[in-house]
Design a protein around this motif. Structure first.
Motif, PDB file in Angstrom:
ATOM      1  N   TYR A   3       0.875  -1.112  -0.098  1.00  0.00           N
ATOM      2  CA  TYR A   3       0.000   0.018  -0.117  1.00  0.00           C
ATOM      3  C   TYR A   3       0.860   1.064  -0.059  1.00  0.00           C
ATOM      4  O   TYR A   3       0.308   2.305  -0.528  1.00  0.00           O
ATOM      5  CB  TYR A   3      -1.092  -0.054   1.171  1.00  0.00           C
ATOM      6  N   ARG A   4       2.176   1.228   0.437  1.00  0.00           N
ATOM      7  CA  ARG A   4       2.922   2.173   0.426  1.00  0.00           C
ATOM      8  C   ARG A   4       2.946   2.787  -1.004  1.00  0.00           C
ATOM      9  O   ARG A   4       3.294   4.162  -1.349  1.00  0.00           O
ATOM     10  CB  ARG A   4       4.370   2.021   0.776  1.00  0.00           C
ATOM     11  N   TYR A   5       3.218   1.808  -2.014  1.00  0.00           N
ATOM     12  CA  TYR A   5       3.233   2.234  -3.528  1.00  0.00           C
ATOM     13  C   TYR A   5       2.062   3.326  -3.886  1.00  0.00           C
ATOM     14  O   TYR A   5       2.167   4.103  -4.632  1.00  0.00           O
ATOM     15  CB  TYR A   5       3.634   1.245  -4.194  1.00  0.00           C
ATOM     16  N   GLN A   6       0.934   2.704  -3.248  1.00  0.00           N
ATOM     17  CA  GLN A   6      -0.251   3.290  -3.564  1.00  0.00           C
ATOM     18  C   GLN A   6      -0.392   4.834  -3.128  1.00  0.00           C
ATOM     19  O   GLN A   6      -0.823   5.855  -3.694  1.00  0.00           O
ATOM     20  CB  GLN A   6      -1.544   2.530  -3.262  1.00  0.00           C
ATOM     21  N   ALA A   7       0.264   4.913  -1.831  1.00  0.00           N
ATOM     22  CA  ALA A   7      -0.053   6.237  -1.131  1.00  0.00           C
ATOM     23  C   ALA A   7       1.210   6.904  -1.952  1.00  0.00           C
ATOM     24  O   ALA A   7       0.829   8.130  -1.727  1.00  0.00           O
ATOM     25  CB  ALA A   7       0.339   5.826   0.394  1.00  0.00           C
ATOM     26  N   TRP A   8       2.238   6.500  -2.105  1.00  0.00           N
ATOM     27  CA  TRP A   8       3.332   7.342  -2.701  1.00  0.00           C
ATOM     28  C   TRP A   8       2.787   7.796  -3.904  1.00  0.00           C
ATOM     29  O   TRP A   8       3.217   8.905  -4.238  1.00  0.00           O
ATOM     30  CB  TRP A   8       4.508   6.397  -2.758  1.00  0.00           C
ATOM     31  N   SER A   9       2.154   7.238  -4.778  1.00  0.00           N
ATOM     32  CA  SER A   9       1.815   7.323  -6.182  1.00  0.00           C
ATOM     33  C   SER A   9       0.657   8.809  -5.992  1.00  0.00           C
ATOM     34  O   SER A   9       0.502   9.194  -7.137  1.00  0.00           O
ATOM     35  CB  SER A   9       1.040   6.346  -6.789  1.00  0.00           C
ATOM     36  N   ARG A  10       0.250   9.303  -4.954  1.00  0.00           N
ATOM     37  CA  ARG A  10      -0.364  10.567  -4.844  1.00  0.00           C
ATOM     38  C   ARG A  10       0.406  11.623  -5.274  1.00  0.00           C
ATOM     39  O   ARG A  10      -0.145  12.503  -5.739  1.00  0.00           O
ATOM     40  CB  ARG A  10      -1.113  10.662  -3.420  1.00  0.00           C
ATOM     41  N   TRP A  11       1.669  11.529  -5.189  1.00  0.00           N
ATOM     42  CA  TRP A  11       2.623  12.704  -5.476  1.00  0.00           C
ATOM     43  C   TRP A  11       2.643  13.014  -7.046  1.00  0.00           C
ATOM     44  O   TRP A  11       2.741  11.645  -7.782  1.00  0.00           O
ATOM     45  CB  TRP A  11       4.053  12.557  -5.080  1.00  0.00           C
ATOM     46  N   PRO A  12       2.528  14.144  -7.485  1.00  0.00           N
ATOM     47  CA  PRO A  12       2.207  13.959  -8.929  1.00  0.00           C
ATOM     48  C   PRO A  12       3.347  13.724  -9.905  1.00  0.00           C
ATOM     49  O   PRO A  12       3.099  13.336 -11.195  1.00  0.00           O
ATOM     50  CB  PRO A  12       2.097  15.799  -9.221  1.00  0.00           C
ATOM     51  N   SER A  13       4.476  13.588  -9.228  1.00  0.00           N
ATOM     52  CA  SER A  13       5.753  13.389 -10.163  1.00  0.00           C
ATOM     53  C   SER A  13       6.026  11.680  -9.830  1.00  0.00           C
ATOM     54  O   SER A  13       7.063  11.385 -10.709  1.00  0.00           O
ATOM     55  CB  SER A  13       6.994  14.361 -10.143  1.00  0.00           C
ATOM     56  N   ALA A  14       5.449  11.234  -9.227  1.00  0.00           N
ATOM     57  CA  ALA A  14       5.771   9.743  -8.731  1.00  0.00           C
ATOM     58  C   ALA A  14       5.253   8.617  -9.689  1.00  0.00           C
ATOM     59  O   ALA A  14       4.437   9.030 -10.697  1.00  0.00           O
ATOM     60  CB  ALA A  14       5.016   9.394  -7.498  1.00  0.00           C
ATOM     61  N   GLY A  15       6.085   7.514  -9.886  1.00  0.00           N
ATOM     62  CA  GLY A  15       5.985   6.543 -10.901  1.00  0.00           C
ATOM     63  C   GLY A  15       6.677   6.246 -11.963  1.00  0.00           C
ATOM     64  O   GLY A  15       7.762   6.562 -11.948  1.00  0.00           O
ATOM     65  N   ALA A  16       6.365   5.502 -13.229  1.00  0.00           N
ATOM     66  CA  ALA A  16       7.022   5.082 -14.081  1.00  0.00           C
ATOM     67  C   ALA A  16       7.291   6.348 -14.977  1.00  0.00           C
ATOM     68  O   ALA A  16       6.543   7.310 -14.758  1.00  0.00           O
ATOM     69  CB  ALA A  16       5.984   4.269 -15.035  1.00  0.00           C
ATOM     70  N   TYR A  17       7.951   6.224 -15.935  1.00  0.00           N
ATOM     71  CA  TYR A  17       8.582   7.311 -16.592  1.00  0.00           C
ATOM     72  C   TYR A  17       8.821   6.761 -18.160  1.00  0.00           C
ATOM     73  O   TYR A  17       9.110   5.601 -18.374  1.00  0.00           O
ATOM     74  CB  TYR A  17      10.001   7.970 -16.147  1.00  0.00           C
ATOM     75  N   ASP A  18       8.931   7.590 -19.205  1.00  0.00           N
ATOM     76  CA  ASP A  18       9.045   7.302 -20.418  1.00  0.00           C
ATOM     77  C   ASP A  18      10.669   7.226 -20.973  1.00  0.00           C
ATOM     78  O   ASP A  18      11.387   7.722 -20.076  1.00  0.00           O
ATOM     79  CB  ASP A  18       8.511   8.173 -21.482  1.00  0.00           C
ATOM     80  N   VAL A  19      10.790   6.585 -21.943  1.00  0.00           N
ATOM     81  CA  VAL A  19      12.333   6.643 -22.458  1.00  0.00           C
ATOM     82  C   VAL A  19      12.553   7.958 -22.652  1.00  0.00           C
ATOM     83  O   VAL A  19      12.208   8.961 -23.155  1.00  0.00           O
ATOM     84  CB  VAL A  19      12.412   5.663 -23.466  1.00  0.00           C
ATOM     85  N   PHE A  20      14.123   8.302 -22.169  1.00  0.00           N
ATOM     86  CA  PHE A  20      14.700   9.587 -22.472  1.00  0.00           C
ATOM     87  C   PHE A  20      15.455   9.717 -23.584  1.00  0.00           C
ATOM     88  O   PHE A  20      15.584  10.669 -24.441  1.00  0.00           O
ATOM     89  CB  PHE A  20      15.257  10.091 -21.101  1.00  0.00           C
TER      90      PHE A  20
END
Length: 426
Positions: A194-211
């Motif tokens: 559930y930590r990951y769910q709570a942390w995902s509330r931050w707008p920049s959190a999570g997966a990212y695209d290829v740079f």
């Protein structure tokens, strides 16, 4: 000396022992609970007022304690380490140091990734945190999660971004292996992490695209900061990123693990994953172009069920049994572990997790056996500093731990002593 990934030995398939391996640094966030009631208590300030907490038990050469965002938690920051023995010994020492410091103020340090029982958390009195509180309101008020951050040194931003692009599909499996937060505020959330769910509330959190390039990575970071949503670069909370204060790739997706041996296994597995990605980048192997939207689904799945049920296969992005996805990760990283002991240790820890369950599963077992949520915390306190004999597996570690074995221990990496006055939630 270059920190490029060591070439593989033609016979063993492992990293060439004649070449230095990359240093790795570990940050573990721990919950602070009352030694009698087991309920979270705001004592980080009292702990950090002790001069020994700021310098560490060995005068700054070992793990250091640092503030996190809330008074109910403490961060343990390790110096750069090279061998598995060093990594494991440092994690164990850091947990012991945190628990000893907590005991001096009537508390205990525990490796839980969320607050298990109902609580009201208290902000650490730092100007940056107050600014975040003013901007993000209830998200910051309710923020109390404990993660495992692993830093692996890189030669350049270009190499680091090449690595970030190539580890993306594998990060969700790391989350599943670390899942250690099924409970929040006295309820079973239905999630393994559930930590990951709570942390995902931050707008920049999570997966990212290829740079693609370091220039594109930096341009993306600057564009995000220009929006004014993230207040500074430390608030770009992607699942992995370039460190903003050390020449490392930093993975941030994992829960803090219940056992020290699990954290050590994840740390060196992540190093092997980074080395695999570095070799692919150097060889011109293109990264998987899978969209971040699909990776978010993979991470949600890992957060939901951990090692129970299915995960998304890191190569095909379709559902497979969790054990199959884990074995795919191990096969992918094979050949980039420092030696046979390290590879066997990781394999055995993972086998134990698959057989006995993650920290989330073991927490639920306490409750299913008739225990209370307080009993869950008490059991976790004992697991946090318990030394498991080779994690109840067939592995054995070298009898001694020698600084500098196998790499240049002086190479800068996350965990080197620095100012920790405002390091949390970054």
């Amino acid at each position: 000396m270059s920190r490029s990934s060591p070439p593989r030995d033609a016979q063993t398939g492992l990293a060439d022992p004649a070449r230095p391996v990359r240093t790795v640094g570990v940050e573990e966030e721990l919950l602070l609970v009352d030694a009698d009631t087991m309920r979270p208590v705001p004592v980080a300030g009292a702990i950090m007022r002790n001069p020994a907490s700021a310098t560490g038990a060995d005068g700054g050469m070992g793990p250091l304690l640092a503030f996190e965002v809330k008074q109910e938690q403490i961060e343990v920051v390790s110096p750069p380490r090279c061998t598995l023995g060093e990594v494991l010994a440092t994690i164990r020492q850091g947990r012991r140091d945190a628990d000893v410091a907590a005991r001096q103020v009537g508390a205990r340090a525990v490796a839980l990734a969320t607050g298990v029982v109902p609580l009201t958390s208290h902000l650490v009195a730092a100007p940056r945190y107050r600014r975040i509180q003013q901007e993000f309101g209830i998200t910051m008020e309710e923020q109390l999660t404990c993660g495992l951050h692993v830093h692996v040194c890189v030669d350049s931003d270009d190499e680091g971004v090449g690595i970030l692009d190539r580890i993306r599909p594998w990060l969700a499996v790391l989350l599943a292996l670390s899942a250690n937060s099924p409970f929040q505020h006295g309820v079973d959330t239905g999630f393994a992490s559930y930590r990951y769910q709570a942390w995902s509330r931050w707008p920049s959190a999570g997966a990212y695209d290829v740079f693609g390039t370091a220039a594109a990575y930096l341009a993306n970071r600057d564009a995000m900061l220009q929006t004014g949503v993230s207040l500074d670069a430390g608030m770009i909370y992607s699942d992995a990123r370039l460190s903003d204060h050390a020449p490392t790739v930093e993975t941030r997706i994992s829960d803090v693990c219940l056992r020290a041996e699990e954290s050590a296994a994840l740390a060196v597995l992540i190093r092997a994953l980074v080395c695999t990605a570095a070799d692919e980048w150097a060889a011109g192997v293109p990264p998987d172009p899978v969209p971040a939207a699909l990776l978010r689904l993979a991470s949600w799945r890992a957060s939901k069920s951990g090692l129970t049920g299915v995960l998304l296969d890191p190569r095909t992005h379709t559902p497979v049994p969790a054990a199959d996805a884990v074995m795919t990760l191990l096969d992918h990283a094979r050949g980039h572990f420092a030696d046979e002991v390290e590879e066997r240790f990781v394999a055995d820890v993972i086998a134990t997790l698959l057989a006995q369950g993650t920290g989330a599963a073991r927490q639920r077992e306490v409750l299913a056996g008739g225990g209370s949520y307080v009993d869950v915390i008490a059991a976790a306190v004992e697991e946090t500093t318990r030394v498991v004999d080779a994690t109840a597996t067939r592995s054995s570690l070298p009898g001694d731990v020698r600084a500098g074995d196998g790499c240049d221990a002086g190479h800068p990496s996350e965990g080197a002593p620095h100012d920790h006055s405002d390091t949390g939630i970054r």
